[in-house]
Design a protein around this motif. Structure first.
Motif, PDB file in Angstrom:
ATOM      1  N   THR A 164       0.848  -1.202   0.000  1.00 52.06           N
ATOM      2  CA  THR A 164       0.000   0.000   0.000  1.00 52.06           C
ATOM      3  C   THR A 164       0.880   1.247   0.000  1.00 52.06           C
ATOM      4  N   TRP A 165       1.920   1.230   0.816  1.00 50.11           N
ATOM      5  CA  TRP A 165       2.869   2.355   0.821  1.00 50.11           C
ATOM      6  C   TRP A 165       3.529   2.482  -0.546  1.00 50.11           C
ATOM      7  N   ASN A 166       3.975   1.353  -1.098  1.00 46.64           N
ATOM      8  CA  ASN A 166       4.713   1.368  -2.366  1.00 46.64           C
ATOM      9  C   ASN A 166       3.857   1.910  -3.507  1.00 46.64           C
ATOM     10  N   THR A 167       2.593   1.574  -3.524  1.00 48.06           N
ATOM     11  CA  THR A 167       1.727   2.000  -4.623  1.00 48.06           C
ATOM     12  C   THR A 167       1.017   3.313  -4.329  1.00 48.06           C
ATOM     13  N   GLY A 168       1.231   3.862  -3.154  1.00 47.74           N
ATOM     14  CA  GLY A 168       0.573   5.114  -2.779  1.00 47.74           C
ATOM     15  C   GLY A 168       1.430   6.330  -3.078  1.00 47.74           C
ATOM     16  N   ALA A 169       0.985   7.452  -2.569  1.00 50.70           N
ATOM     17  CA  ALA A 169       1.670   8.730  -2.807  1.00 50.70           C
ATOM     18  C   ALA A 169       2.892   8.922  -1.908  1.00 50.70           C
ATOM     19  N   ALA A 205       4.560  10.204   6.976  1.00 56.06           N
ATOM     20  CA  ALA A 205       5.849   9.902   7.609  1.00 56.06           C
ATOM     21  C   ALA A 205       5.893   8.418   7.960  1.00 56.06           C
ATOM     22  N   MET A 206       7.008   7.814   7.721  1.00 57.98           N
ATOM     23  CA  MET A 206       7.168   6.391   7.992  1.00 57.98           C
ATOM     24  C   MET A 206       8.271   6.209   9.024  1.00 57.98           C
ATOM     25  N   PRO A 207       8.243   5.098   9.742  1.00 59.39           N
ATOM     26  CA  PRO A 207       9.332   4.834  10.688  1.00 59.39           C
ATOM     27  C   PRO A 207      10.641   4.629   9.936  1.00 59.39           C
TER      28      PRO A 207
END
Length: 131
Positions: A33-38, A42-44
């Motif tokens: 989901t992160w990879n295909t999202g905008a 903020a991520m760890p």
């Protein structure tokens, strides 16, 4: 086609391996989901392996444009020779060995291998300018 151009081609294939290794490691940690999202949120911090792979990719991209330009210039100028061939081999093999060393967190040896690749780049430039 010259050996230098062939080695440049293999180096570009290796660059794709660097990209895919870093991307796969990040996606494994953060998810598809992160990879295909905008990627706005903020991520760890990345865990050690994905962080090393991202840094290895960035490190490659610091010298790859210089190497590519040097190889293209030496070929276009018709100045290929032993130094440019040996240098191209050194760069490719150095960068090939560098990725697993960086991924495994091996100190010192990794830096020596990086220096070998950089000497290879210098040899290609030397052949172009002095050969």
């Amino acid at each position: 086609m010259t050996i230098e151009l062939t080695l440049l081609g293999y180096t570009l294939v290796l660059a794709l391996v660097y990209i895919m290794a870093a991307a796969q490691a990040r996606t494994k940690q953060y998810g598809t989901t992160w990879n295909t999202g905008a990627r706005d949120e903020a991520m760890p911090p990345l865990r050690p392996l994905p962080a090393r792979l991202v840094r290895a990719q960035a490190n490659l991209f610091e010298t790859l444009p210089l190497f590519a330009a040097a190889v293209l210039a030496v070929v276009v100028a018709g100045r290929t020779g032993v130094l440019s061939e040996v240098g191209a081999w050194m760069y490719l093999l150095g960068r090939l060995v560098y990725l697993p060393l960086y991924a495994l967190g091996v100190p010192v040896v990794r830096t020596v291998v990086w220096m070998i690749a950089c000497v290879g780049l210098v040899l290609v430039l030397w052949q172009l300018l002095c050969g």
